[in-house]
Design a protein around this motif. Structure first.
Motif, PDB file in Angstrom:
ATOM      1  N   LEU A  49       0.827  -1.216   0.000  1.00  0.00           N
ATOM      2  CA  LEU A  49       0.000   0.000   0.000  1.00  0.00           C
ATOM      3  C   LEU A  49       0.861   1.267   0.000  1.00  0.00           C
ATOM      4  N   VAL A  50       1.958   1.283   0.776  1.00  0.00           N
ATOM      5  CA  VAL A  50       2.778   2.508   0.797  1.00  0.00           C
ATOM      6  C   VAL A  50       3.553   2.654  -0.525  1.00  0.00           C
ATOM      7  N   ARG A  51       3.917   1.524  -1.120  1.00  0.00           N
ATOM      8  CA  ARG A  51       4.576   1.602  -2.427  1.00  0.00           C
ATOM      9  C   ARG A  51       3.620   2.224  -3.440  1.00  0.00           C
ATOM     10  N   SER A  52       2.393   1.736  -3.454  1.00  0.00           N
ATOM     11  CA  SER A  52       1.392   2.252  -4.379  1.00  0.00           C
ATOM     12  C   SER A  52       1.081   3.724  -4.078  1.00  0.00           C
ATOM     13  N   ALA A  53       1.012   4.082  -2.788  1.00  0.00           N
ATOM     14  CA  ALA A  53       0.750   5.485  -2.421  1.00  0.00           C
ATOM     15  C   ALA A  53       1.876   6.379  -2.936  1.00  0.00           C
ATOM     16  N   MET A  54       3.115   5.898  -2.816  1.00  0.00           N
ATOM     17  CA  MET A  54       4.260   6.678  -3.276  1.00  0.00           C
ATOM     18  C   MET A  54       4.237   6.863  -4.792  1.00  0.00           C
ATOM     19  N   THR A  55       3.908   5.776  -5.542  1.00  0.00           N
ATOM     20  CA  THR A  55       3.800   5.882  -6.995  1.00  0.00           C
ATOM     21  C   THR A  55       2.791   6.955  -7.388  1.00  0.00           C
ATOM     22  N   ARG A  56       1.597   6.871  -6.757  1.00  0.00           N
ATOM     23  CA  ARG A  56       0.548   7.833  -7.108  1.00  0.00           C
ATOM     24  C   ARG A  56       0.904   9.261  -6.693  1.00  0.00           C
ATOM     25  N   ALA A  57       1.508   9.382  -5.490  1.00  0.00           N
ATOM     26  CA  ALA A  57       1.846  10.723  -4.999  1.00  0.00           C
ATOM     27  C   ALA A  57       2.860  11.391  -5.916  1.00  0.00           C
ATOM     28  N   THR A  58       3.843  10.613  -6.378  1.00  0.00           N
ATOM     29  CA  THR A  58       4.853  11.185  -7.274  1.00  0.00           C
ATOM     30  C   THR A  58       4.209  11.630  -8.580  1.00  0.00           C
ATOM     31  N   THR A  59       3.332  10.780  -9.132  1.00  0.00           N
ATOM     32  CA  THR A  59       2.645  11.157 -10.368  1.00  0.00           C
ATOM     33  C   THR A  59       1.752  12.372 -10.147  1.00  0.00           C
ATOM     34  N   ALA A  60       1.065  12.395  -9.011  1.00  0.00           N
ATOM     35  CA  ALA A  60       0.187  13.536  -8.714  1.00  0.00           C
ATOM     36  C   ALA A  60       1.000  14.827  -8.660  1.00  0.00           C
ATOM     37  N   LEU A  61       2.188  14.759  -8.048  1.00  0.00           N
ATOM     38  CA  LEU A  61       3.064  15.929  -7.962  1.00  0.00           C
ATOM     39  C   LEU A  61       3.493  16.404  -9.340  1.00  0.00           C
ATOM     40  N   LEU A  62       3.898  15.448 -10.188  1.00  0.00           N
ATOM     41  CA  LEU A  62       4.493  15.813 -11.482  1.00  0.00           C
ATOM     42  C   LEU A  62       3.423  16.214 -12.496  1.00  0.00           C
ATOM     43  N   ASP A  63       2.245  15.580 -12.415  1.00  0.00           N
ATOM     44  CA  ASP A  63       1.199  15.835 -13.412  1.00  0.00           C
ATOM     45  C   ASP A  63       0.075  16.728 -12.902  1.00  0.00           C
ATOM     46  N   ALA A  64       0.206  17.223 -11.645  1.00  0.00           N
ATOM     47  CA  ALA A  64      -0.888  18.003 -11.052  1.00  0.00           C
ATOM     48  C   ALA A  64      -2.203  17.233 -11.159  1.00  0.00           C
ATOM     49  N   ASP A  65      -2.151  15.954 -10.826  1.00  0.00           N
ATOM     50  CA  ASP A  65      -3.320  15.081 -10.971  1.00  0.00           C
ATOM     51  C   ASP A  65      -4.085  15.016  -9.642  1.00  0.00           C
ATOM     52  N   LEU A  78       6.239   1.816   8.586  1.00  0.00           N
ATOM     53  CA  LEU A  78       5.402   1.769   7.380  1.00  0.00           C
ATOM     54  C   LEU A  78       4.245   2.765   7.482  1.00  0.00           C
ATOM     55  N   GLU A  79       3.689   2.880   8.672  1.00  0.00           N
ATOM     56  CA  GLU A  79       2.596   3.848   8.873  1.00  0.00           C
ATOM     57  C   GLU A  79       3.107   5.254   8.549  1.00  0.00           C
ATOM     58  N   ARG A  80       4.309   5.560   9.011  1.00  0.00           N
ATOM     59  CA  ARG A  80       4.924   6.869   8.778  1.00  0.00           C
ATOM     60  C   ARG A  80       5.217   7.070   7.277  1.00  0.00           C
ATOM     61  N   MET A  81       5.620   6.011   6.577  1.00  0.00           N
ATOM     62  CA  MET A  81       5.846   6.127   5.127  1.00  0.00           C
ATOM     63  C   MET A  81       4.544   6.510   4.425  1.00  0.00           C
ATOM     64  N   GLY A  82       3.445   5.952   4.882  1.00  0.00           N
ATOM     65  CA  GLY A  82       2.132   6.336   4.338  1.00  0.00           C
ATOM     66  C   GLY A  82       1.869   7.820   4.552  1.00  0.00           C
ATOM     67  N   ASP A  83       2.180   8.319   5.758  1.00  0.00           N
ATOM     68  CA  ASP A  83       1.978   9.745   6.051  1.00  0.00           C
ATOM     69  C   ASP A  83       2.801  10.624   5.113  1.00  0.00           C
ATOM     70  N   LEU A  84       4.028  10.187   4.832  1.00  0.00           N
ATOM     71  CA  LEU A  84       4.905  11.003   3.985  1.00  0.00           C
ATOM     72  C   LEU A  84       4.382  11.056   2.548  1.00  0.00           C
ATOM     73  N   ALA A  85       3.833   9.934   2.057  1.00  0.00           N
ATOM     74  CA  ALA A  85       3.192   9.944   0.733  1.00  0.00           C
ATOM     75  C   ALA A  85       1.999  10.910   0.750  1.00  0.00           C
ATOM     76  N   VAL A  86       1.269  10.931   1.872  1.00  0.00           N
ATOM     77  CA  VAL A  86       0.136  11.869   1.997  1.00  0.00           C
ATOM     78  C   VAL A  86       0.637  13.320   1.956  1.00  0.00           C
ATOM     79  N   HIS A  87       1.743  13.600   2.628  1.00  0.00           N
ATOM     80  CA  HIS A  87       2.282  14.971   2.581  1.00  0.00           C
ATOM     81  C   HIS A  87       2.587  15.384   1.139  1.00  0.00           C
ATOM     82  N   LEU A  88       3.172  14.445   0.368  1.00  0.00           N
ATOM     83  CA  LEU A  88       3.466  14.750  -1.040  1.00  0.00           C
ATOM     84  C   LEU A  88       2.165  15.003  -1.808  1.00  0.00           C
ATOM     85  N   ALA A  89       1.172  14.152  -1.565  1.00  0.00           N
ATOM     86  CA  ALA A  89      -0.112  14.299  -2.267  1.00  0.00           C
ATOM     87  C   ALA A  89      -0.773  15.629  -1.908  1.00  0.00           C
TER      88      ALA A  89
END
Lengths: 217, 217
Positions: free
Chosen positions: B22-38, B90-101
């Motif tokens: 789940l955190v891997r997937s959150a990170m993938t999406r967060a990075t794309t959201a950042l780069l594509d303003a998605d 892992l919980e904290r990694m999820g939070d960091l993906a949320v910060h990026l999103a």
């Protein structure tokens, strides 16, 4: 054996209080080092972190040793695991003070904090110091009311953090990108320091009441 | 009772692996959201964090319950405490993906990442994803060699982080303070995500070998 056991538990609690004292002092010095470009003070924070890490390692060793030898029952297990968590939070608070001190060192002999935001940074330092001191009192006294106070302090920190960004992002910001990057990271370190102090308090509330703070407040 | 106990231990391990997915997937999406303003992708990361937090809470509950009921011996205690720590990371990694999103959401419809640093941010996202995936494999396989690989990935992340600052602080930076503040924080979130993945791996090394990675490597 039970007496030695409870003496060791008291020893852990004393070490946790000592850690709060050390991180409080590290935060005081790091804030002053940032504001006054005081290199010796910054160096003290950086080299002093070893002592905080050492206490964390000692607490972890004692906890693992007690768990393995004493087969503690539910209540004592909760104390041991909570102690591990508080120790981890305090160790991290020490690291964050070191990050602030390194920012001061990197910019020396220039001050890392432009006068335009020095009052806000000074206040963030004060709130952070107060929170570390309260975390120590909470551990020593198991005072749930004081533990719940740290939420209010954390709100104060969040307000200061927002104020800091307001200044950085206003058209009146005159210092360009480099100080803005430093101040952005410094603000984040203060805010995380406060978060960890809140975690310490929350863990103590959980230990004393068996409930998470949100279930009480 | 012992069989149920080991089934519950396996259940914890499965949940930890699910958290890495789940955190891997959150990170993938967060990075794309950042780069594509998605924006929809950013919203998915933010709302999806609840599931990660829920797994963390379930693991904590199971660990406390097993400790209280089973009086586990030293080796099993180590497994339980290590599981708690990995779950916390892992919980904290999820939070960091949320910060990026949330950074992506705050700047929408503008992209939060100017083209000048988009390649670096994309690479940071890739390294972060790979580290989360490896953390999952390490938990599932207890593979110490792979666990030690995460240090090299973390070095790659640190290099990217320095490159990011080099661009921000170069005279060629054309985007002023506001994007610099966003990028500074984003860089910090990627770097902390990587640190937590390293912690997960270190905990697994400790669990399998009884030694800290620095004693082996």
């Amino acid at each position: 054996m039970r007496d030695v056991y409870h003496e060791e538990l008291d020893g852990i609690s004393d070490k946790l209080v000592e850690m709060t004292r050390l991180v409080r002092s590290a935060m005081t010095r790091a804030t002053t080092a940032l504001l006054d470009a005081d290199l010796p003070l910054a160096e003290q924070v950086i080299s002093g972190d070893e002592q905080i890490n050492q206490l964390d390692a000692e607490i972890e060793e004692t906890v693992f040793d007690l768990m393995a030898r004493q087969q503690p029952v539910a209540g004592d297990l909760r104390t041991l695991i909570t102690s591990l968590r508080m120790s981890g939070d305090l160790e991290r608070m020490g690291d964050l003070a070191v990050h602030l001190a390194k920012t001061a060192r990197r910019r020396h002999p220039d001050p890392a904090v432009p006068p335009q935001v020095s009052v806000i940074v000074l206040e963030m330092g004060h709130v952070a110091e107060r929170m570390a001191a309260k975390a120590g009192s909470v551990i020593a006294s198991r005072d749930v009311a004081m533990a719940l106070e740290l939420d209010g302090d954390d709100d104060a920190m969040d307000r200061l953090h927002r104020k800091l960004f307001d200044v950085l992002l206003s058209p009146k910001w005159r210092h360009g990108v480099e100080p803005a990057v430093d101040i952005t990271l410094a603000g984040r370190y203060f805010e995380r320091f406060a978060d960890h102090a809140v975690h310490v308090a929350e863990n103590m509330v959980y230990l004393v009441t068996g409930q998470r703070p949100e279930e009480i407040a």
